[in-house]
Design a protein around this motif. Structure first.
Motif, PDB file in Angstrom:
ATOM      1  N   ALA A 179     -76.998  42.831  32.494  1.00 52.88           N
ATOM      2  CA  ALA A 179     -76.425  41.366  31.773  1.00 52.88           C
ATOM      3  C   ALA A 179     -77.110  40.256  31.942  1.00 52.88           C
ATOM      4  O   ALA A 179     -77.538  39.869  33.074  1.00 52.88           O
ATOM      5  CB  ALA A 179     -74.836  41.438  31.776  1.00 52.88           C
ATOM      6  N   GLU A 180     -77.470  39.589  31.140  1.00 54.10           N
ATOM      7  CA  GLU A 180     -78.329  38.465  31.211  1.00 54.10           C
ATOM      8  C   GLU A 180     -77.172  37.146  30.714  1.00 54.10           C
ATOM      9  O   GLU A 180     -76.526  37.276  29.920  1.00 54.10           O
ATOM     10  CB  GLU A 180     -79.472  37.985  30.222  1.00 54.10           C
ATOM     11  N   TYR A 217     -75.505  43.107  22.681  1.00 51.13           N
ATOM     12  CA  TYR A 217     -74.718  42.381  21.873  1.00 51.13           C
ATOM     13  C   TYR A 217     -74.938  40.942  22.637  1.00 51.13           C
ATOM     14  O   TYR A 217     -75.294  41.107  23.772  1.00 51.13           O
ATOM     15  CB  TYR A 217     -73.205  42.721  21.722  1.00 51.13           C
ATOM     16  N   THR A 218     -74.614  40.149  21.897  1.00 52.23           N
ATOM     17  CA  THR A 218     -74.882  38.596  22.543  1.00 52.23           C
ATOM     18  C   THR A 218     -73.229  38.148  22.326  1.00 52.23           C
ATOM     19  O   THR A 218     -72.407  38.129  21.295  1.00 52.23           O
ATOM     20  CB  THR A 218     -75.716  37.693  21.626  1.00 52.23           C
ATOM     21  N   LYS A 278     -76.182  38.132  27.119  1.00 49.86           N
ATOM     22  CA  LYS A 278     -76.645  39.291  26.559  1.00 49.86           C
ATOM     23  C   LYS A 278     -76.286  40.654  27.516  1.00 49.86           C
ATOM     24  O   LYS A 278     -76.493  40.603  28.514  1.00 49.86           O
ATOM     25  CB  LYS A 278     -78.034  39.315  26.241  1.00 49.86           C
ATOM     26  N   ALA A 279     -75.350  41.505  26.625  1.00 49.47           N
ATOM     27  CA  ALA A 279     -74.736  42.739  27.609  1.00 49.47           C
ATOM     28  C   ALA A 279     -75.101  44.086  26.826  1.00 49.47           C
ATOM     29  O   ALA A 279     -75.401  43.914  25.476  1.00 49.47           O
ATOM     30  CB  ALA A 279     -73.565  42.370  27.998  1.00 49.47           C
ATOM     31  N   THR A 280     -74.594  45.147  27.117  1.00 51.04           N
ATOM     32  CA  THR A 280     -74.635  46.067  26.568  1.00 51.04           C
ATOM     33  C   THR A 280     -73.411  47.073  26.845  1.00 51.04           C
ATOM     34  O   THR A 280     -72.487  47.210  27.842  1.00 51.04           O
ATOM     35  CB  THR A 280     -75.671  47.098  27.059  1.00 51.04           C
ATOM     36  N   GLU A 324     -68.826  36.327  35.354  1.00 50.76           N
ATOM     37  CA  GLU A 324     -69.087  36.672  36.557  1.00 50.76           C
ATOM     38  C   GLU A 324     -68.452  37.828  36.967  1.00 50.76           C
ATOM     39  O   GLU A 324     -68.861  38.832  37.481  1.00 50.76           O
ATOM     40  CB  GLU A 324     -69.073  35.752  37.584  1.00 50.76           C
ATOM     41  N   TYR A 325     -66.935  37.797  36.940  1.00 51.02           N
ATOM     42  CA  TYR A 325     -66.220  38.975  37.296  1.00 51.02           C
ATOM     43  C   TYR A 325     -66.183  40.231  36.276  1.00 51.02           C
ATOM     44  O   TYR A 325     -66.632  41.135  36.846  1.00 51.02           O
ATOM     45  CB  TYR A 325     -64.841  38.337  37.378  1.00 51.02           C
TER      46      TYR A 325
END
Length: 178
Positions: free
Chosen positions: A65-66, A91-92, A79-81, A56-57
């Motif tokens: 971001a998921e 990427y995951t 899942k973010a970038t 979360e931080y």
């Protein structure tokens, strides 16, 4: 003999531009750490709460971001970038908590630029490989060498970003445990 070695190194300079990223047993690019936390008796659910707090931080400034949390199995999927220069690298990150330890794994790296998505390969391409792939359509050797250097630089930045993410997670948990 010494001059022959120096000459060989000079002539194969394009090979040094190639960067190899870590892989798993199937050959997919993968960064993974298994970390024992200072409190070896920390229950998995409590550790997972701390891992969730870190996520979360860490991803607060990234609205795309998921995050999915599986409390039954103590697994969090993110899942973010990474934004690297004018490219996005998706990427995951999978985080799994066990009694007194966790495993963090970064996979599924995909580089995106100008509407083109390409999976991140295990090694950056050399100029010779790019020239062969172009099939003679690009004859400007300097342009090919520049593309190989740019890809190697991108792979170095991807490598640093992935390692920094895992190091940040470890540091966060180490700080909490003290």
């Amino acid at each position: 003999m010494k001059y022959l070695i120096i000459l060989t190194l000079f002539l194969s300079r394009s090979a040094f531009a190639q960067l190899r990223l870590p892989t798993n047993e199937t050959g997919q690019v993968q960064y993974q750490e298994i970390v024992r936390v200072p409190d070896a008796k920390l229950p998995a659910r409590q550790l997972m709460r701390q891992l969730h707090d870190w996520a979360e931080y860490y991803y607060a400034a990234e609205p795309t971001a998921e995050q999915q949390y599986d409390p039954e199995h103590n697994i969090q999927f993110i899942k973010a970038t990474y934004r690297i220069d004018d490219q996005a690298v998706r990427y995951t990150l999978t985080i799994e908590a066990k009694f007194g330890r966790y495993r963090a794994t970064i996979t599924d790296l995909i580089a995106e630029s100008k509407g083109i998505s390409v999976p991140v390969r295990t090694t950056s391409s050399t100029a010779d490989e790019l020239e062969r792939a172009a099939g003679g359509k690009i004859t400007n050797r300097k342009l090919i060498e520049q593309a190989a250097r740019q890809q190697a630089e991108l792979y170095q930045k991807i490598d640093k970003s992935c390692r920094d993410t895992l190091a940040n997670l470890k540091q966060f948990l180490t700080t909490l445990q003290k």
